[in-house]
Enzyme design. Structure first.
Site, PDB file in Angstrom:
ATOM      1  N   SER A  15       0.825  -1.208   0.000  1.00 41.74           N
ATOM      2  CA  SER A  15       0.000   0.000   0.000  1.00 41.74           C
ATOM      3  C   SER A  15       0.861   1.261   0.000  1.00 41.74           C
ATOM      4  O   SER A  15       0.508   2.268  -0.635  1.00 41.74           O
ATOM      5  CB  SER A  15      -0.967   0.003   1.184  1.00 41.74           C
ATOM      6  OG  SER A  15      -0.290   0.202   2.412  1.00 41.74           O
ATOM      7  N   ASN A  16       1.989   1.240   0.682  1.00 39.92           N
ATOM      8  CA  ASN A  16       2.881   2.396   0.626  1.00 39.92           C
ATOM      9  C   ASN A  16       3.534   2.518  -0.742  1.00 39.92           C
ATOM     10  O   ASN A  16       3.782   3.626  -1.223  1.00 39.92           O
ATOM     11  CB  ASN A  16       3.939   2.309   1.728  1.00 39.92           C
ATOM     12  CG  ASN A  16       3.462   2.928   3.025  1.00 39.92           C
ATOM     13  OD1 ASN A  16       3.115   4.098   3.079  1.00 39.92           O
ATOM     14  ND2 ASN A  16       3.423   2.133   4.086  1.00 39.92           N
ATOM     15  N   ARG A  68      21.444 -15.697   3.282  1.00 40.96           N
ATOM     16  CA  ARG A  68      20.940 -14.321   3.217  1.00 40.96           C
ATOM     17  C   ARG A  68      21.870 -13.409   2.399  1.00 40.96           C
ATOM     18  O   ARG A  68      21.395 -12.595   1.614  1.00 40.96           O
ATOM     19  CB  ARG A  68      20.735 -13.771   4.627  1.00 40.96           C
ATOM     20  CG  ARG A  68      19.949 -12.481   4.688  1.00 40.96           C
ATOM     21  CD  ARG A  68      19.749 -12.036   6.128  1.00 40.96           C
ATOM     22  NE  ARG A  68      18.866 -12.921   6.857  1.00 40.96           N
ATOM     23  CZ  ARG A  68      17.552 -12.716   6.996  1.00 40.96           C
ATOM     24  NH1 ARG A  68      16.997 -11.660   6.462  1.00 40.96           N
ATOM     25  NH2 ARG A  68      16.820 -13.565   7.686  1.00 40.96           N
ATOM     26  N   LEU A  96      17.631  -6.705   6.974  1.00 43.01           N
ATOM     27  CA  LEU A  96      18.728  -6.546   6.034  1.00 43.01           C
ATOM     28  C   LEU A  96      20.071  -6.714   6.736  1.00 43.01           C
ATOM     29  O   LEU A  96      20.232  -6.362   7.897  1.00 43.01           O
ATOM     30  CB  LEU A  96      18.661  -5.166   5.382  1.00 43.01           C
ATOM     31  CG  LEU A  96      17.379  -4.854   4.616  1.00 43.01           C
ATOM     32  CD1 LEU A  96      17.464  -3.468   3.998  1.00 43.01           C
ATOM     33  CD2 LEU A  96      17.093  -5.907   3.552  1.00 43.01           C
ATOM     34  N   ASN A 110      12.967   3.922   4.698  1.00 46.94           N
ATOM     35  CA  ASN A 110      11.984   3.000   5.250  1.00 46.94           C
ATOM     36  C   ASN A 110      10.901   3.800   5.959  1.00 46.94           C
ATOM     37  O   ASN A 110      11.161   4.882   6.493  1.00 46.94           O
ATOM     38  CB  ASN A 110      12.636   2.046   6.254  1.00 46.94           C
ATOM     39  CG  ASN A 110      11.665   1.026   6.813  1.00 46.94           C
ATOM     40  OD1 ASN A 110      10.936   0.380   6.065  1.00 46.94           O
ATOM     41  ND2 ASN A 110      11.619   0.886   8.132  1.00 46.94           N
ATOM     42  N   HIS A 112       8.155   3.424   9.074  1.00 46.33           N
ATOM     43  CA  HIS A 112       7.908   2.598  10.261  1.00 46.33           C
ATOM     44  C   HIS A 112       6.664   3.102  10.979  1.00 46.33           C
ATOM     45  O   HIS A 112       6.501   4.317  11.162  1.00 46.33           O
ATOM     46  CB  HIS A 112       9.115   2.661  11.203  1.00 46.33           C
ATOM     47  CG  HIS A 112       8.948   1.829  12.430  1.00 46.33           C
ATOM     48  ND1 HIS A 112       9.043   0.459  12.416  1.00 46.33           N
ATOM     49  CD2 HIS A 112       8.662   2.181  13.721  1.00 46.33           C
ATOM     50  CE1 HIS A 112       8.839  -0.004  13.636  1.00 46.33           C
ATOM     51  NE2 HIS A 112       8.604   1.015  14.445  1.00 46.33           N
TER      52      HIS A 112
END
Length: 214
Positions: A15-16, A68, A96, A110, A112
């Site tokens: 959605s963002n 990773r 990350l 980011n 939050h």
């Protein structure tokens, strides 16, 4: 004005990401979405991006068991192949490593769902209600090696109402995320963000004084 190429990392509905896409439809916005990249092939946001004509790609983390660094190296290669200059995390549900954070230092954002430094990590709305705070909200920040502790670019607050549940509070916070994330990206892309690291400043082509950020 040259628009900065942005890669958006998602894991779900995005959605963002959709809010960022909507903002970049304005030709005066200083960035464009060049790639939407997901670690999950079933992420609903991929269809949203594709419908908007944006390139999408999946690099499934499950194809890199116990590797990773290998997964992040593939993500990094995909971003660079697409000519990405800035990265936005939009509901990307993977921690990350220093490799990817370092590779995009000063160029990775980011959002939050709390007023950092309060409530880093998960379950922010439940924790806000349990603590009894009167204000809650969201934060856009630059990503660093320490989770949810990077330089703050933008914040928005909402009141915590007496009858709030985690769901109702989350909905009001999400609406503010959709508002401030595009604004913060515009600041970084135009070189006008406070605390802008050298890596981002080198990309900057500041907007003229009479320009506006949507």
């Amino acid at each position: 004005m040259r628009r900065r190429r942005v890669g958006v990392l998602i894991s779900g509905r995005g959605s963002n990401m959709a809010a960022l896409l909507a903002a970049t439809r304005d030709p005066g916005f200083p960035a464009e979405i060049a790639l939407v990249l997901s670690n999950r092939p079933d992420a609903a946001g991929l269809a949203t991006a594709a419908a908007a004509g944006v390139q999408t790609r999946v690099i499934d983390h499950r194809e890199f068991p116990r590797d990773r660094p290998g997964h992040e190296a593939a993500l990094d290669a995909a971003l660079r192949e697409a000519g990405v200059e800035l990265v936005c995390l939009a509901g990307y549900m993977r921690l990350l490593t220093p490799f990817l954070v370092g590779a995009w230092a000063g160029r990775m954002l980011n959002v939050h769902p709390s007023l950092l430094p309060a409530f880093p990590g998960l379950d922010t709305h439940e924790r806000a209600l349990a603590t009894g705070v009167k204000l809650h909200g969201c934060t856009v920040h630059l990503v660093t090696d320490v989770m949810d502790e990077g330089p703050i670019l933008a914040q928005a607050a909402v009141p915590v109402l007496p009858d709030d549940t985690a769901e109702t509070l989350a909905a009001r916070v999400l609406a503010q995320e959709h508002r401030i994330y595009p604004a913060a990206l515009a600041l970084v892309a135009s070189g006008r963000a406070p605390h802008l690291p050298a890596a981002s400043a080198a990309l900057a082509n500041p907007l003229p004084p009479d320009a506006t950020v949507q």
